[in-house]
Motif scaffolding. Structure first.
Motif, mmCIF file in Angstrom:
data_model
loop_
_atom_site.group_PDB
_atom_site.id
_atom_site.type_symbol
_atom_site.label_atom_id
_atom_site.label_comp_id
_atom_site.label_asym_id
_atom_site.label_seq_id
_atom_site.Cartn_x
_atom_site.Cartn_y
_atom_site.Cartn_z
ATOM 1 N N ILE A 15 1.038 -0.600 -0.281
ATOM 2 C CA ILE A 15 0.240 0.052 0.037
ATOM 3 C C ILE A 15 0.770 1.425 -0.034
ATOM 4 C CG2 ILE A 15 -1.371 0.821 1.743
ATOM 5 C CD1 ILE A 15 -2.725 -1.424 2.745
ATOM 6 N N ILE A 16 0.880 2.577 -0.905
ATOM 7 C CA ILE A 16 1.438 3.245 -0.853
ATOM 8 C C ILE A 16 0.523 4.682 -0.234
ATOM 9 C CG2 ILE A 16 3.052 4.568 -2.420
ATOM 10 C CD1 ILE A 16 3.140 1.722 -2.358
ATOM 11 N N PHE A 17 2.042 5.569 -0.389
ATOM 12 C CA PHE A 17 1.335 6.141 0.684
ATOM 13 C C PHE A 17 2.653 7.803 0.893
ATOM 14 C CE2 PHE A 17 1.440 3.644 3.834
ATOM 15 C CZ PHE A 17 3.003 4.444 5.095
ATOM 16 N N TRP A 18 2.879 8.674 0.475
ATOM 17 C CA TRP A 18 3.369 10.239 0.498
ATOM 18 C C TRP A 18 3.248 10.756 1.389
ATOM 19 C CZ3 TRP A 18 6.859 11.615 -3.598
ATOM 20 C CH2 TRP A 18 6.420 10.749 -4.532
ATOM 21 N N MET A 19 4.201 11.014 2.383
ATOM 22 C CA MET A 19 4.371 11.323 3.764
ATOM 23 C C MET A 19 6.150 12.921 3.685
ATOM 24 S SD MET A 19 4.007 8.707 6.882
ATOM 25 C CE MET A 19 3.419 9.799 7.812
ATOM 26 N N ASN A 20 6.066 13.599 4.597
ATOM 27 C CA ASN A 20 6.919 14.180 5.154
ATOM 28 C C ASN A 20 8.162 13.547 6.089
ATOM 29 O OD1 ASN A 20 6.258 15.038 7.200
ATOM 30 N ND2 ASN A 20 5.404 16.405 6.169
ATOM 31 N N PHE B 77 3.581 -3.338 3.624
ATOM 32 C CA PHE B 77 3.027 -4.476 2.988
ATOM 33 C C PHE B 77 2.347 -4.670 4.061
ATOM 34 C CE2 PHE B 77 6.974 -3.044 0.987
ATOM 35 C CZ PHE B 77 7.550 -3.889 -0.449
ATOM 36 N N PRO B 78 1.377 -5.138 3.670
ATOM 37 C CA PRO B 78 0.711 -5.341 4.870
ATOM 38 C C PRO B 78 0.397 -7.414 5.466
ATOM 39 C CG PRO B 78 -0.509 -6.066 2.540
ATOM 40 C CD PRO B 78 0.800 -5.296 2.825
ATOM 41 N N HIS B 79 0.966 -8.112 4.680
ATOM 42 C CA HIS B 79 0.192 -9.302 5.814
ATOM 43 C C HIS B 79 2.551 -9.147 6.723
ATOM 44 C CE1 HIS B 79 -1.045 -12.865 4.974
ATOM 45 N NE2 HIS B 79 0.466 -13.642 5.172
ATOM 46 N N THR B 80 3.375 -8.569 6.340
ATOM 47 C CA THR B 80 3.953 -8.676 7.276
ATOM 48 C C THR B 80 4.263 -7.455 8.561
ATOM 49 O OG1 THR B 80 5.739 -7.620 5.793
ATOM 50 C CG2 THR B 80 5.515 -10.094 6.276
ATOM 51 N N GLN B 81 2.796 -6.792 7.744
ATOM 52 C CA GLN B 81 2.844 -5.749 8.606
ATOM 53 C C GLN B 81 4.636 -4.420 8.771
ATOM 54 O OE1 GLN B 81 0.475 -3.797 9.694
ATOM 55 N NE2 GLN B 81 -0.715 -5.822 8.741
ATOM 56 N N THR B 82 5.050 -4.072 7.740
ATOM 57 C CA THR B 82 6.391 -3.649 7.500
ATOM 58 C C THR B 82 6.278 -2.404 6.546
ATOM 59 O OG1 THR B 82 7.220 -5.531 6.023
ATOM 60 C CG2 THR B 82 8.250 -5.506 7.909
ATOM 61 N N ILE B 83 6.487 -1.487 6.851
ATOM 62 C CA ILE B 83 6.934 -0.183 6.253
ATOM 63 C C ILE B 83 8.019 0.051 5.671
ATOM 64 C CG2 ILE B 83 6.257 2.033 6.086
ATOM 65 C CD1 ILE B 83 4.458 1.747 8.033
ATOM 66 N N GLN B 84 8.627 0.189 4.679
ATOM 67 C CA GLN B 84 9.572 0.385 3.667
ATOM 68 C C GLN B 84 9.232 2.218 2.994
ATOM 69 O OE1 GLN B 84 12.197 -2.419 1.303
ATOM 70 N NE2 GLN B 84 10.999 -3.771 2.366
#
Length: 1264
Positions: A148-153, A193-200
């Motif tokens: 899942i993609i999202f843009w942040m600062n 990545f929703p299955h492993t609940q990791t964010i890169q």
């Protein structure tokens, strides 16, 4: 329920091929950090065995130590610790087989979830001119499932988006035109990545916007998609997302349209500031051309997207299990649809049917297998495969060939009770193979019951539409097939309806008067009625002014608060009836001289202005009788439908004599008017002439329309019957369709009912229903659409991943994985945790099995188990439940509770009180709650003022059950505190109080006083064997003392509650002359007596007079007077007085002579005192004559003689060394006062004394 229970028991004994009951999803993405669990459960008789294939070949789990199969299941558990998950990826299929067939699961594709790292890159700064368009690319690494993609600062705040700046479906950030404020150095794209609940995250992107003068305005152009048209393919049931992002200055606005048709309103939404069109649950109707338009003030631009809808296979109807008898026929039908049309293939027991053994009774015709004249032993499981390029379906259905004689499952001699004129349903559930044919007979069985008034349903139920008294009787249900016959008898009882014959009437009552509402009821005499009164639909006030009798309600001393509507309700076990009346309370007449009465009835009723739906009624009021008329009540009767029944139509103020009445069609109206003043209602006026309204179509449809299921495959549509028919031939058009599936309505027209059942519906599926009123003159208005659901079925799946966390010795937390919503098959009510204590972990505690259940509402995934027993082994399982009931239980899990603090010791007794010691005895706690580590004893003195002394503490080992405390103070009361300990701490304390016995010196003084009183009074035993029976109530019980001169040794104290006719309670005293009765209840009086019985313990030889003993409600603390100074002084004075009396006695007896007591004592070799003669009160030797008898209460040897040197009445025994003397309440000496026997007593061989008992200070009070 009894029928269902019989069916379930039958299924347990009949052979049955396997059926897959639970399996993992086809596309199974696993977490590489957790063990792999691939589900496969099946049922069958006998229970099936399981095997697996992986990637099309046999998977031998015995060769892989990391793979285990759960017992009684095919579920695989793969321990991935130290292993690469990739080695277990692949396509798995489960096979369940028994001797009657083989069932197979879906192909289960196992893939591990992936969240790869972002490739290292360096983003060059982007410099752009203000007003141009810009695209910031995200390009995340491919994951499974996609991220899942999202843009942040850099501060983890989402970047604001608008119609100018928005994120595309591929994750890129689009600027229709850039502004100066878009300059920043922290545009960061994140991928979750929703299955492993990791964010890169991607490396930050720097954007600099330059301003070299104002930018020129531009016409809109599309950034995506490119060109003027494009195409998109979507699968049926999935989500369609179309996207159009345009650039231009000013910012273009995007809109959408469908070239040939409309958007499905309930499934369509617009996202990302109208740039994305989203349609959920796509159907074939959503195919076509969609146009997006981008527009600003300069121009507009269009893009057309051609959408095609394909479909993976989906079921039209799945094959259903067949139970056939030998030589019977049957069909397996497997119908599926899809785009392109799926291919149907068949397999038997997991083998393609063309490769299976030939069976002449079986013929395959496309999607149907036809069986003709099946034979015993041809049971099997058939698999239907439906597949196209977009997917596949698989369904198992068995053919079970059985030969079973008929069995009637309905309980025998069941009694059905119905009310006359209502519907009766007599059940006859049966089983057999071939399917039995059901016939019904009544009483003499002269003919079968078929045709009016009987209706025989397919399931064997016999229905009587309108039951009458003549339908009562015995009914016989016969189930017959080619193998045999079975029958069952049931009984029908038709009861008379409950009817209110006399209804309560409208009342207007003055305040402070009484009012009576009557309600006379008729009911069936065999039914037990219950009369209930309510006020304003609530309970009657809790007030003694309201008196309810069998057929009336009386309210005395009426107040304004009593005004309201009163309803009498007569309820039986089968029906009920009710009627209401209103009570109006008015002020009492102020002056009794004026007579107030209810008004006279109105007269001269006239109908004018006659119209189809209205008429005007006028009248002339009657005499008011000194009370103004408040209102007129207009009533009507319908001579066409309800002749003789009057109904309230409307009310008008008392100042009017005209009313404009709104009327209903198809009614023959007759009107009358009543007048109401402060006293009450007038009598009714004479009726008006009949006014008939014409019939018409219904004005309204039935209310209360509802759709619900009573079984898993039906839908019951119910409604409230319309009272106003508007014309003859009232019927109801019932319509239904499956929500979001069926376009056309299915309808049926019924009459004289309030519900209709639709059979063969899928389980718990939403339906839209309508009910429309119809009569001979037309149909009612368009009915409202109501959404209901077909029936629920029991949940299919047990909760998974059940775990327990023990929080402390009495609390545990249970976790489980919620079941998939599709397996609930109904409204999810919650989860139930069944748990029970299997056993204690301590060998001394008993075995307990008491199942408990806790219910957790809603879609919970955990719950607390409180109130657990420490140091115990518990078992539990979890079940999901819906409105139908509970699903299967998860496998039993177990846990152990840790140690807790122990319970109270089971008892604490204080025995063997002596001068300076006490013995404490105890029992271990009933609830040990762990391993006992010891006991703690604390004690302290308690004086007469209840002041506590210092606390002494003693630690005792766990294996001890008694302890003797020494070096205590004599004649002192002690309070003891005692508790047990485990490793977790000390348990609750049990307390007791006891006292050491009195000093021997005081006893010696009392003994001398007793002896001399006997001499002075010259008391000798009289004819009765018992005398001087007395009592004293203390803290430790009630002390009973007496004198006894009989020879019998079997002496009992008997007691009974005063005025009680029960048997006497008895206590054996073993030769003593004092006994403490314990356990007498406070506040009661007891009759007490002492009896001597023969050797057999039955015949009463001697009996004392009865003594009445009263036990006070709260016994006060006894006062230890032996330590009181006034008591010691008094004893000294009495001793001095006795000495004077002795001197006088000696002078009179010896006539001035001297008795050489001193010489005789000096000459005697025994250092102890010699016996005291009873006739002269001297201390000399006993003579052998019969005139010299032992003292009262002394111990006498069993041979009847008195020994010179061994007399029990020696002063040594009274108060010498080693003797713990005691005395009786009345001052008489008793032989067991010595706590120890002298050495010479033992040598003499006479009877040993009883164990000593504590000094009772109340006895000394009585003596003083």
């Amino acid at each position: 329920w009894s029928d269902l229970h019989a069916v379930l028991l039958l299924l347990l004994i009949l052979p049955q091929p396997p059926t897959i009951t639970h399996q993992s999803p086809k596309d199974f993405i696993i977490d590489p950090r957790e063990n792999i669990v691939i589900h496969c459960d099946a049922k069958g008789k006998p229970h099936p065995s399981f095997s697996w294939t992986r990637n099309g070949t046999h998977f031998d789990i015995d060769q892989d130590p990391k793979v285990t199969m759960r017992p009684h299941s095919g579920t695989l558990v793969v321990d991935i610790s130290g292993e690469k998950v990739e080695s277990y990826e692949g396509v798995y299929q489960c096979t369940a087989r028994n001797e009657h067939g083989t069932a197979v699961s879906n192909n289960i594709v196992i893939r591990q979830s992936r969240s790869p790292l972002w490739s290292k890159e360096r983003n060059e700064p982007i410099i752009v001119q203000e007003g141009v368009s810009l695209v910031l690319q995200c390009r995340p690494p491919a994951g499974l499932p996609p991220p899942i993609i999202f843009w942040m600062n850099i501060n983890f705040q989402r970047l604001p988006q608008s119609s100018r700046v928005s994120q595309a479906l591929n994750g890129d950030l689009y600027f229709s035109n850039v502004l100066k404020e878009d300059s920043r150095n922290d545009y960061i794209c994140y991928a979750r990545f929703p299955h492993t609940q990791t964010i890169q995250q991607k490396q930050p992107i720097t954007v600099t916007v330059l301003n070299h003068g104002s930018a020129e305005e531009r016409r809109p152009t599309f950034l995506i998609p490119s060109g003027s048209s494009s195409s998109k393919m979507v699968l049926r049931g999935q989500v369609l997302e179309l996207e159009c992002i345009a650039e231009g200055l000013p910012t273009p606005e995007v809109s959408w349209s469908k070239v040939s048709g409309e958007f499905p309103a309930k499934r369509t939404s617009f996202l990302h500031f109208q740039k994305t069109l989203r349609i959920v649950d796509v159907s074939e109707a959503d195919a076509g051309e969609y146009r997006c338009t981008a527009r600003n003030r300069l121009a507009s631009v269009h893009h057309t997207i051609r959408v095609t809808v394909k479909a993976a296979p989906y079921w039209i109807s799945t094959p259903r299990n067949l139970v056939l008898a030998p030589r019977e026929r049957g069909n397996l039908i497997c119908r599926a649809s899809g785009t392109p049309k799926p291919t149907i293939t068949w397999a038997m027991n997991g083998i393609p049917i063309e490769n299976s053994p030939k069976d002449p009774s079986r013929k395959v015709e496309g999607d149907t297998i036809i069986f003709e004249e099946v034979q015993t032993g041809s049971s099997a499981v058939y698999q239907c495969h439906a597949s196209n390029e977009y997917g596949y379906l698989l369904s198992n259905a068995f053919v079970n060939v059985l030969s079973e004689t008929p069995r009637v499952l309905t309980p025998a001699n069941k009694v059905y009770q119905v009310i006359r004129n209502s519907r009766a349903l007599l059940d006859c559930s049966s089983f057999g193979s071939p399917i039995p044919k059901i016939t019904w007979f009544k009483d003499s069985r002269s003919s079968t019951l078929d045709g009016d008034p009987y209706v025989l349903h397919e399931n064997g139920t016999l229905e009587i539409h309108v039951a009458q008294a003549l339908n009562s009787g015995k009914y016989t249900c016969v189930a017959r097939n080619s193998l045999g016959i079975s029958e069952n008898h049931v009984y029908l009882e038709v009861k008379e309806p409950t009817r209110i014959l006399k209804q309560p009437e409208y009342k207007v009552v003055q305040r402070n008067r009484n009012v009576v509402f009557e309600c006379k009821v008729k009911h069936d005499p065999s039914l037990i009625p219950t009369m209930t009164w309510v006020k304003d639909n609530g309970e009657l006030p809790d007030d003694e002014r309201f008196v309810v009798d069998s057929d009336s309600l009386t309210i005395t001393d009426v107040t304004e608060n009593d005004a309201g509507t009163y309803t009498c309700i007569m309820i039986t076990t089968l029906d009920q009836d009710s009627a209401s009346a209103e009570l109006t309370v008015v002020e009492a007449a102020p002056t009794p001289a004026i007579v107030y009465e209810q008004p006279d009835p109105p007269t001269d009723l006239e109908l004018t202005d006659q119209k189809p739906r209205s008429v005007q009624l006028t009248w002339i009021p009657g005499d008011e009788h000194n009370s103004p008329i408040h209102m007129f009540v207009i009533q009507y009767a319908d001579s066409l439908h309800h002749h003789g029944h009057w109904h309230n139509l409307t009310v008008v103020p008392g100042t009017k004599t005209t009313a404009h009445l709104k009327l209903s069609p198809y009614v023959h109206y007759t009107f009358r008017v009543l007048a109401l003043n402060a006293v009450g209602l007038s009598n009714p006026s004479l009726p008006s002439r009949v006014y008939k309204t014409n019939p018409s179509a219904p004005d309204e449809n039935p209310s209360g329309v509802d759709g619900f299921g009573t079984e898993h495959d039906n839908l019951v549509i119910s409604w409230k019957v319309s009272i106003i028919a508007n014309g003859p031939g009232l019927q109801y058009k019932v319509m239904w369709r499956q929500k979001d599936v069926d376009k056309e309505w299915t309808s049926v027209t019924v009459a004289n009912v309030s519900k209709f059942m639709v059979s063969g519906t899928p389980t718990f599926t939403p339906y839209e229903v309508q009910v429309q009123a119809i009569n001979d003159y037309g149909i009612g208005p368009e009915p409202a659409v109501v959404t209901g659901h077909s029936g629920e079925d029991l949940p299919m799946q047990a909760p998974d991943t059940v775990q327990v966390l023990v929080l402390n010795s009495s609390l545990a937390e249970v976790h489980w994985e919620p079941v998939p919503p599709k397996t609930v098959r109904g409204r999810l009510k919650g989860y139930k945790v069944y748990y029970w204590r299997e056993r204690s972990l301590h060998k001394h505690n008993p075995h307990h099995v008491e199942q408990q259940v806790l219910t957790f509402s809603g879609n919970k995934s955990h719950g607390m188990l409180p109130g657990l027993q420490p140091y115990s082994l518990y078992l539990f399982n979890v079940r999901v439940f819906n409105g139908k009931g509970e699903g299967p239980a998860s496998s039993n899990q177990q846990f152990e509770t840790p140690e807790g603090v122990p319970g109270r010791p089971s008892f604490l007794r204080i025995t063997n009180p002596n001068l300076d010691s006490l013995t404490l005895e105890w029992g271990p706690p009933y609830d040990r709650n762990g391993r006992l580590t010891g006991y703690t004893l604390k004690y302290q003195t308690v004086n007469i003022s209840d002041v506590l002394g210092p606390v002494e503490e003693l630690a005792l080992p766990a294996n001890e059950t008694s302890v003797t405390l020494i070096n205590l103070k004599y004649s002192t009361r002690y309070k003891f505190y005692f508790n047990a300990k485990t490793g977790q701490g000390a348990g609750p304390v049990v307390t007791e109080e006891a006292a050491t016995i009195m000093d021997e010196g005081i006893l010696l003084i009392l003994l001398k006083l007793h002896c001399c009183l006997l001499l002075l009074c010259s008391v000798h035993p009289a004819a009765p064997a018992f005398g001087n029976v007395s009592s004293s109530v203390g803290e430790d019980g009630t002390l009973i003392s007496w004198e006894y001169w009989g020879a019998e040794k079997n002496v009992y104290v008997e007691y009974i509650v005063e005025n009680d006719n029960k048997e006497w309670q008895k206590e054996y005293v073993n030769g003593s002359r004092v006994y403490v009765l314990k356990g007498l209840k406070e506040g009661l009086s007891y009759r007490v007596r002492v009896v001597a019985k023969g050797h057999n313990g039955q015949a009463v030889l001697h009996q004392s007079e009865e003594l009445l003993v009263m036990i006070p409600a709260m016994a006060a603390r006894q006062v230890d007077i032996a330590t009181q100074g006034w008591f010691i002084g008094l004893m000294c004075a009495i001793a001095l007085l006795i000495l004077v009396l002795l001197i006088i006695c000696f002078i009179q007896r010896n006539k001035g002579g001297k008795y050489p007591v001193k010489e005789k004592e000096d000459a005697h070799t025994d250092p102890e005192f010699q016996p005291m003669k009873e006739d002269d009160c001297t201390f000399g030797e006993y003579s052998d004559t019969e005139d010299h008898k032992p003292l009262k209460g002394s111990r006498t040897p069993s041979n009847g003689t008195v020994h010179r040197d061994n007399s029990d009445d020696s002063l040594v025994d009274y108060g010498g060394d080693g003797g713990d003397g005691q005395f009786n309440e009345d001052g008489s000496f008793i032989g067991q006062y010595s706590g120890k026997s002298s050495a010479r007593d033992t040598a003499g061989g006479h009877e040993s004394s009883e164990a000593p008992s504590p000094v009772n200070t109340s006895a000394m009070n009585s003596f003083v």
